[in-house]
Write a protein that holds these residues in place. Sequence first.
Motif, PDB file in Angstrom:
ATOM      1  N   LEU A 112       0.814  -1.214   0.000  1.00 31.98           N
ATOM      2  CA  LEU A 112       0.000   0.000   0.000  1.00 31.98           C
ATOM      3  C   LEU A 112       0.848   1.265   0.000  1.00 31.98           C
ATOM      4  O   LEU A 112       1.985   1.262   0.469  1.00 31.98           O
ATOM      5  CB  LEU A 112      -0.909   0.009   1.241  1.00 31.98           C
ATOM      6  CG  LEU A 112      -1.828  -1.203   1.413  1.00 31.98           C
ATOM      7  CD1 LEU A 112      -2.508  -1.153   2.774  1.00 31.98           C
ATOM      8  CD2 LEU A 112      -2.862  -1.265   0.297  1.00 31.98           C
ATOM      9  N   ARG A 147      -2.345   5.301   2.565  1.00 29.03           N
ATOM     10  CA  ARG A 147      -3.344   4.243   2.768  1.00 29.03           C
ATOM     11  C   ARG A 147      -2.971   3.348   3.938  1.00 29.03           C
ATOM     12  O   ARG A 147      -3.858   2.810   4.627  1.00 29.03           O
ATOM     13  CB  ARG A 147      -3.466   3.417   1.472  1.00 29.03           C
ATOM     14  CG  ARG A 147      -4.566   2.362   1.500  1.00 29.03           C
ATOM     15  CD  ARG A 147      -5.943   3.004   1.459  1.00 29.03           C
ATOM     16  NE  ARG A 147      -6.994   2.005   1.641  1.00 29.03           N
ATOM     17  CZ  ARG A 147      -7.517   1.671   2.815  1.00 29.03           C
ATOM     18  NH1 ARG A 147      -7.097   2.248   3.925  1.00 29.03           N
ATOM     19  NH2 ARG A 147      -8.467   0.759   2.897  1.00 29.03           N
ATOM     20  N   ARG A 148      -1.699   3.192   4.192  1.00 25.05           N
ATOM     21  CA  ARG A 148      -1.279   2.346   5.313  1.00 25.05           C
ATOM     22  C   ARG A 148      -1.827   2.859   6.645  1.00 25.05           C
ATOM     23  O   ARG A 148      -2.105   2.077   7.553  1.00 25.05           O
ATOM     24  CB  ARG A 148       0.251   2.295   5.398  1.00 25.05           C
ATOM     25  CG  ARG A 148       0.917   1.542   4.270  1.00 25.05           C
ATOM     26  CD  ARG A 148       2.421   1.515   4.492  1.00 25.05           C
ATOM     27  NE  ARG A 148       3.141   1.066   3.316  1.00 25.05           N
ATOM     28  CZ  ARG A 148       4.456   0.953   3.229  1.00 25.05           C
ATOM     29  NH1 ARG A 148       5.205   1.277   4.284  1.00 25.05           N
ATOM     30  NH2 ARG A 148       5.024   0.539   2.124  1.00 25.05           N
ATOM     31  N   TYR A 204      -5.457   1.575   6.872  1.00 27.79           N
ATOM     32  CA  TYR A 204      -5.832   0.249   6.370  1.00 27.79           C
ATOM     33  C   TYR A 204      -6.168  -0.721   7.490  1.00 27.79           C
ATOM     34  O   TYR A 204      -5.508  -0.782   8.534  1.00 27.79           O
ATOM     35  CB  TYR A 204      -4.708  -0.363   5.518  1.00 27.79           C
ATOM     36  CG  TYR A 204      -5.086  -1.732   4.986  1.00 27.79           C
ATOM     37  CD1 TYR A 204      -5.854  -1.854   3.838  1.00 27.79           C
ATOM     38  CD2 TYR A 204      -4.722  -2.893   5.667  1.00 27.79           C
ATOM     39  CE1 TYR A 204      -6.234  -3.094   3.362  1.00 27.79           C
ATOM     40  CE2 TYR A 204      -5.103  -4.139   5.195  1.00 27.79           C
ATOM     41  CZ  TYR A 204      -5.869  -4.238   4.048  1.00 27.79           C
ATOM     42  OH  TYR A 204      -6.256  -5.475   3.595  1.00 27.79           O
ATOM     43  N   SER A 205      -7.201  -1.508   7.251  1.00 22.56           N
ATOM     44  CA  SER A 205      -7.537  -2.682   8.057  1.00 22.56           C
ATOM     45  C   SER A 205      -8.189  -3.681   7.124  1.00 22.56           C
ATOM     46  O   SER A 205      -8.924  -3.288   6.218  1.00 22.56           O
ATOM     47  CB  SER A 205      -8.521  -2.330   9.174  1.00 22.56           C
ATOM     48  OG  SER A 205      -9.091  -3.516   9.719  1.00 22.56           O
ATOM     49  N   GLN A 251     -11.851  -6.257   3.277  1.00 20.89           N
ATOM     50  CA  GLN A 251     -11.278  -5.671   2.065  1.00 20.89           C
ATOM     51  C   GLN A 251     -11.155  -6.774   1.018  1.00 20.89           C
ATOM     52  O   GLN A 251     -10.888  -7.931   1.341  1.00 20.89           O
ATOM     53  CB  GLN A 251      -9.884  -5.108   2.361  1.00 20.89           C
ATOM     54  CG  GLN A 251      -9.858  -3.915   3.277  1.00 20.89           C
ATOM     55  CD  GLN A 251      -9.966  -2.606   2.519  1.00 20.89           C
ATOM     56  OE1 GLN A 251     -10.216  -2.604   1.318  1.00 20.89           O
ATOM     57  NE2 GLN A 251      -9.805  -1.498   3.223  1.00 20.89           N
ATOM     58  N   GLN A 269     -13.849   2.741   5.710  1.00 26.08           N
ATOM     59  CA  GLN A 269     -12.431   2.405   5.637  1.00 26.08           C
ATOM     60  C   GLN A 269     -11.733   3.221   6.722  1.00 26.08           C
ATOM     61  O   GLN A 269     -11.308   4.352   6.499  1.00 26.08           O
ATOM     62  CB  GLN A 269     -11.878   2.733   4.258  1.00 26.08           C
ATOM     63  CG  GLN A 269     -12.571   1.945   3.153  1.00 26.08           C
ATOM     64  CD  GLN A 269     -11.757   1.914   1.866  1.00 26.08           C
ATOM     65  OE1 GLN A 269     -10.527   1.825   1.886  1.00 26.08           O
ATOM     66  NE2 GLN A 269     -12.444   1.970   0.747  1.00 26.08           N
TER      67      GLN A 269
END
Length: 522
Positions: A176, A180-181, A184-185, A235, A199
Amino acid sequence: MDSDLRLLADKAKSWPFEEAKRILHRIGHKTPAKGFVLFETGYGPSGLPHIGTFGEVMRTTMVRRAFQILSDIPTRLFCFSDDMDGLRKVPDNVPNQEMLRQYLNKPLTQVPDPFEQYESFGHHNNAMLRRFLDSFGFEYEFQSSTDWYKSGRFDEYLKLVLTHYDEVMAVMLPSLREERRQSYSPFLPICPTTGRVLQVPIVSRDIEAATITYRDDASGELIEIPVTGGHCKLQWKADWGMRWRAFDVDYEMSGKDLIDSVKLSTQICRIIGGRPPENFTYELFLDEQGQKISKSKGNGLTIDEWLTYAPDVSLAYYMFQAPRKAKRLYFDVIPRHMDDYLTYLSKFDEQELVQKVDNPIWHIHNGNPPKAESSLSFSILLNLASVCNAEDPSILWGFVTRYQPDATPEKLPFLDKLIKHAIAYYHDRVLPEKEYREPTEMEKKALADLRTRLEQLAATATAEEIQTVVYDVGKNHPFSELKAWFSCLYEVLLGQSEGPRMGSFIELYGIPETISLIQSKL
């Protein structure tokens, strides 16, 4: 299964048999513990289905049928729709776009149908896909992401992802962008108040309670929510790997643009104790400009557009050919693929069984094709419609019966269907682009020479005899190359840049009619 056929199929080189052999090797020629071999195709119903979606099911079915020839092990095919995914953008090719914008990020099965036909946009797009798959006679089991999540049938596997959360994150984060990191999950909570797919970063998780906690952007409040029962979805890359584990998928295809995603989903599947399927990577479908076709853009062809201009077997042939090579998908490819299908069909009965199993016709018709009804090509019919300005099939049938006296629409229903498609293609795709040009003085002499030579032929002259005359005339006049002579015939007589084999066309159209056509241009 006939033992001789199985032995021949084992030696077959066509790609569906090669793929089927890979699956047999995977399972050690033994029935898996679940009792069957599972094929899967996946579909994201965020826009109207396009031919690429159909192609994935068609090609997977071809591999499945090849497997069924090689083995008696039972098989199933799941067509899975990720219809719980959030609507990320409004497609360009649907009505009521302002209304749809109000539902961005809601699960597709919670977004109203802009066509006002089904209970949701997801249901509408699923129905469109199923309608065509059913009309083509595919054997499949439709699976809805919404149904699986909300029924709790994914719960066991969602808990596994939660248990191995850190390992899954270790796989995903390096893939990523930095921005986005931060958020992110693998779990996407469904907001209890807005119903939107969120998100958001996960603040904490409770493996024993099977819950995650996130912070609400609006209120700043911490929200604890179960990962089970449809309160969260994964995701899509994590979802893909989880699904392979849950279903124990043995085989799945995907496009070249998903190579990296396949690698990540494969790792996630293994992390939660699954065995990823055998994967086949196919090349992308491109539009006329060489751009990847897209559901949201609506470029390329739709299923319905293709089937307006040619029977479904031509589309099946298009999908069979060289799946590892990129394909242009626009209107001009239709006549050529229809004719290639007819060529392979005409050869089928003359071939030995060892050749038949590698003929595309075998895979299109599962080894039991219809008889070829006529030697007339689609291109010939199309050009006949063009010369006659045909609006009615009876006009073309008048020429066909001279060529094939006992032919009738009732006796030759497939030919009748081809004639109707040829007229539709001519009316919509050829007529608007038709542009005749005046012949040059040198070309006039060649055309007059051709007229004279045709007048000397018997009315019963064959296509080969006529073709020889056409060649001779071209050679006897100062064209730079024979191709220029044929371009003259197409552009002056037919009003188009490309055309048929002239001998076959003149035989069907009629020598006297061709003489009159030439005279009208002189």
